[in-house]
Design a protein around this motif. Structure first.
Motif, PDB file in Angstrom:
ATOM      1  N   HIS A 120      -5.018   8.039   7.784  1.00 38.68           N
ATOM      2  CA  HIS A 120      -5.796   7.132   6.939  1.00 38.68           C
ATOM      3  C   HIS A 120      -6.770   6.413   7.859  1.00 38.68           C
ATOM      4  CE1 HIS A 120      -6.617   3.499   4.548  1.00 38.68           C
ATOM      5  NE2 HIS A 120      -6.399   4.300   3.517  1.00 38.68           N
ATOM      6  N   GLU A 136      -2.128  11.698   6.097  1.00 36.32           N
ATOM      7  CA  GLU A 136      -1.894  10.486   5.302  1.00 36.32           C
ATOM      8  C   GLU A 136      -2.845  10.467   4.112  1.00 36.32           C
ATOM      9  OE1 GLU A 136      -0.501   6.526   7.365  1.00 36.32           O
ATOM     10  OE2 GLU A 136      -2.345   7.248   8.281  1.00 36.32           O
ATOM     11  N   TRP A 140       2.693  15.501   3.790  1.00 39.51           N
ATOM     12  CA  TRP A 140       2.236  14.118   3.817  1.00 39.51           C
ATOM     13  C   TRP A 140       3.053  13.341   4.844  1.00 39.51           C
ATOM     14  CZ3 TRP A 140       4.632   9.407   2.841  1.00 39.51           C
ATOM     15  CH2 TRP A 140       3.785   8.315   2.791  1.00 39.51           C
ATOM     16  N   SER A 192       3.302   9.232   6.921  1.00 41.93           N
ATOM     17  CA  SER A 192       2.902   7.838   6.958  1.00 41.93           C
ATOM     18  C   SER A 192       2.943   7.378   8.410  1.00 41.93           C
ATOM     19  CB  SER A 192       3.837   6.989   6.117  1.00 41.93           C
ATOM     20  OG  SER A 192       3.455   5.622   6.195  1.00 41.93           O
TER      21      SER A 192
END
Length: 81
Positions: free
Chosen positions: A11, A56, A73, A75
């Motif tokens: 991200h 992310e 995915w 984090s």
């Protein structure tokens, strides 16, 4: 042709994460920072060069799926947004 074993798409708020710094000098790993591209086609080219994607970003996962690149995915940090 694949150049990298792994592509990491963080991200944008986690691009400077200490976790990513551990991988920046590994030539088998490409960190794909969406904010550094002027042309979206270059992002796709880089994703296609990877054998596997961890992301992310939902966009990264969707692109990976569209090009049949195995992905998952992840984090990296707690505070997104």
């Amino acid at each position: 042709m694949k150049k990298y074993k792994l592509g990491i798409i963080p991200h944008h708020s986690h691009i400077k994460s200490y976790i990513l710094n551990k991988f920046k000098d590994n030539e088998d790993i490409l960190i794909i920072d969406f904010t550094k591209y002027n042309d979206w086609k270059d992002i796709i080219k880089n994703i296609e060069e990877c054998e596997f994607i961890v992301s992310e970003s939902l966009h990264g996962l969707i692109i990976s799926e569209a090009y049949r690149i195995p992905n998952i995915w992840i984090s990296i940090g707690k505070n997104i947004g």
